[in-house]
Design an enzyme around this catalytic site. Structure first.
Site, PDB file in Angstrom:
ATOM      1  N   GLU A 188      30.278  38.230  52.191  1.00  0.00           N
ATOM      2  CA  GLU A 188      30.448  39.683  52.078  1.00  0.00           C
ATOM      3  C   GLU A 188      29.271  40.229  51.265  1.00  0.00           C
ATOM      4  O   GLU A 188      28.784  39.551  50.328  1.00  0.00           O
ATOM      5  CB  GLU A 188      31.759  39.970  51.348  1.00  0.00           C
ATOM      6  CG  GLU A 188      32.007  41.402  50.958  1.00  0.00           C
ATOM      7  CD  GLU A 188      33.208  41.566  50.002  1.00  0.00           C
ATOM      8  OE1 GLU A 188      33.527  40.617  49.254  1.00  0.00           O
ATOM      9  OE2 GLU A 188      33.831  42.644  50.054  1.00  0.00           O
TER      10      GLU A 188
ATOM     11  N   CYS B  20      36.903  39.408  52.652  1.00  0.00           N
ATOM     12  CA  CYS B  20      37.372  39.190  51.296  1.00  0.00           C
ATOM     13  C   CYS B  20      38.860  39.464  51.055  1.00  0.00           C
ATOM     14  O   CYS B  20      39.693  38.689  51.453  1.00  0.00           O
ATOM     15  CB  CYS B  20      36.499  39.970  50.322  1.00  0.00           C
ATOM     16  SG  CYS B  20      36.552  39.262  48.688  1.00  0.00           S
TER      17      CYS B  20
ATOM     18  N   LYS C 187      35.789  46.770  56.518  1.00  0.00           N
ATOM     19  CA  LYS C 187      36.873  46.237  55.679  1.00  0.00           C
ATOM     20  C   LYS C 187      38.013  47.250  55.518  1.00  0.00           C
ATOM     21  O   LYS C 187      37.798  48.386  55.099  1.00  0.00           O
ATOM     22  CB  LYS C 187      36.307  45.888  54.309  1.00  0.00           C
ATOM     23  CG  LYS C 187      37.259  45.186  53.347  1.00  0.00           C
ATOM     24  CD  LYS C 187      36.499  44.781  52.094  1.00  0.00           C
ATOM     25  CE  LYS C 187      37.348  44.027  51.109  1.00  0.00           C
ATOM     26  NZ  LYS C 187      36.545  43.631  49.905  1.00  0.00           N
TER      27      LYS C 187
HETATM   28  N1  ING Z   1      37.309  40.767  45.936  1.00  0.00           N
HETATM   29  C1  ING Z   1      38.523  40.211  45.495  1.00  0.00           C
HETATM   30  C2  ING Z   1      39.327  39.468  46.542  1.00  0.00           C
HETATM   31  O1  ING Z   1      40.274  39.937  47.133  1.00  0.00           O
HETATM   32  C3  ING Z   1      40.440  40.371  44.059  1.00  0.00           C
HETATM   33  C4  ING Z   1      39.373  41.175  44.756  1.00  0.00           C
HETATM   34  C5  ING Z   1      40.058  39.378  43.147  1.00  0.00           C
HETATM   35  C6  ING Z   1      41.724  40.567  44.359  1.00  0.00           C
HETATM   36  C7  ING Z   1      41.058  38.621  42.536  1.00  0.00           C
HETATM   37  C8  ING Z   1      42.746  39.812  43.759  1.00  0.00           C
HETATM   38  C9  ING Z   1      42.397  38.841  42.840  1.00  0.00           C
HETATM   39  O2  ING Z   1      38.989  38.303  46.713  1.00  0.00           O
HETATM   40  C10 ING Z   1      37.004  41.503  47.022  1.00  0.00           C
HETATM   41  N2  ING Z   1      35.701  41.845  47.144  1.00  0.00           N
HETATM   42  O3  ING Z   1      37.842  41.865  47.843  1.00  0.00           O
END
Ligand code: ING
Length: 314
Positions: free
Chosen positions: A47, A172, A127
């Site tokens: 990403e 992601c 996304k």
């Molecule tokens: N990053 C993270 C993900 O879903 C996150 C956001 C991190 C959510 C940790 C929950 C816990 O992997 C992105 N860019 O979506």
């Protein structure tokens, strides 16, 4: 005769705030060559693979903010990657920040594309599940402002037939929401490509951060198994501008088994020889959607947004 596709995850270590697109492209070309030398014909990049993960910063100046987006794809900085792909005869999935003019307005998306072995863009996804916040959160060492810098994707969850495989894309946070996986699987997707930037020092709950790697692999294994699809998850990882991001790029089979997993927090190529017909045994038995699913019982999933104990809630 089973269909086979040797594919790779080209994991990237940190991208600094000052690192140029050209530098990122050079790193990706190096890994593309390494993957091709190992027989890979398809490569998944992370990403936002062309820049540092800028949603961790508060950027109020619009001109400064705009520099993080691509206005054309490909563009002069990225074209060498497309050219090398065509030269090597490999396809790839690439994530980037997209700035575009649509419906008379300037729009901003967290985007991924599929590029075939001739260097032609044949699929695009924006996304849908944007984590974090729209407004800066007080007291945080790092922000997570994807809802501030991107709109929710407006292209649905498309499946692209490419390289004799029906390919879908997630990005992601999408991996944590079963709906996107299922919409792709209901279109007979066979492979789900997913780049990610996942901090494990943002949540404010150390016990949750400690499980970030586990939750990532769990999401990928369950997504693949419950939908009988191959998946490739590729990290941008390591200590990026003071923020710790997880690695553990993985290639997961429709059985839910992890077939390949990265070992470092740097630029690293992992490969797997995917049997694209392996899912058939699952799709004709436990996960024969047409025989076992009950859409008439799933109404809440499409018309209720949040959880509620009140049966009359919308
Ligand atoms: N990053 C993270 C993900 O879903 C996150 C956001 C991190 C959510 C940790 C929950 C816990 O992997 C992105 N860019 O979506």
């Amino acid at each position: 005769m089973t269909r086979r596709l040797i594919a790779a995850a080209a994991q990237m270590g940190p991208i600094s705030r000052s690192e140029t697109r050209e530098s990122c492209v050079r790193r990706m070309i190096e890994m593309m060559r390494e993957a091709a030398a190992k027989g890979a014909r398809f490569i998944v990049f992370p990403e936002l693979a062309l820049t540092s993960f800028f949603p961790r910063w508060i950027i109020d100046d619009q001109a400064e903010r705009d520099q993080w987006y691509e206005e054309q794809m490909p563009n002069p900085a990225v074209k060498p990657l497309f050219d090398m792909a065509a030269k090597l005869g490999v396809g790839f999935n690439l994530g980037y920040a997209e700035k575009t003019q649509e419906d008379g307005a300037t729009r901003y998306f967290n985007t991924a594309i599929l590029v075939d072995a001739n260097g032609k863009i044949c699929g695009k996804y924006r996304k849908v599940h944007l984590p974090g916040h729209k407004e800066p959160q007080p007291g945080r060492r790092h922000q997570h402002l994807e809802k501030r810098y991107f709109e929710q994707g407006n292209l649905g969850f498309p499946v692209t037939p490419m390289m004799d495989c029906r390919m879908g894309m997630l990005i992601c946070n999408d991996r944590r929401w079963p709906e996107g996986w299922r919409v792709l699987a209901l279109q007979a997707a066979e492979l789900v490509c997913l780049g990610y930037n996942t901090p494990n020092d943002h949540s404010g709950f150390p016990e949750v951060d400690a499980l970030a790697d586990f939750h990532h692999v769990l999401s990928m294994q369950s997504g693949s198994y419950l939908n009988s699809v191959w998946s490739i998850a590729t990290a941008k990882c390591g200590n990026e501008e003071g923020s710790s991001m997880i690695g553990n790029s993985v290639i997961v089979a429709p059985s839910g088994e992890v077939i390949a997993q990265s070992q470092t927090l740097e630029d690293e190529v992992i490969c797997a020889d995917m049997d694209l017909d392996m899912a058939t045994q699952y799709r004709q038995t436990f996960f024969d959607f047409a025989r076992h699913r009950a859409p008439e019982c799933y109404g809440l999933i499409t018309h209720r947004k949040g959880a509620s104990p009140d049966p009359d809630d919308s």
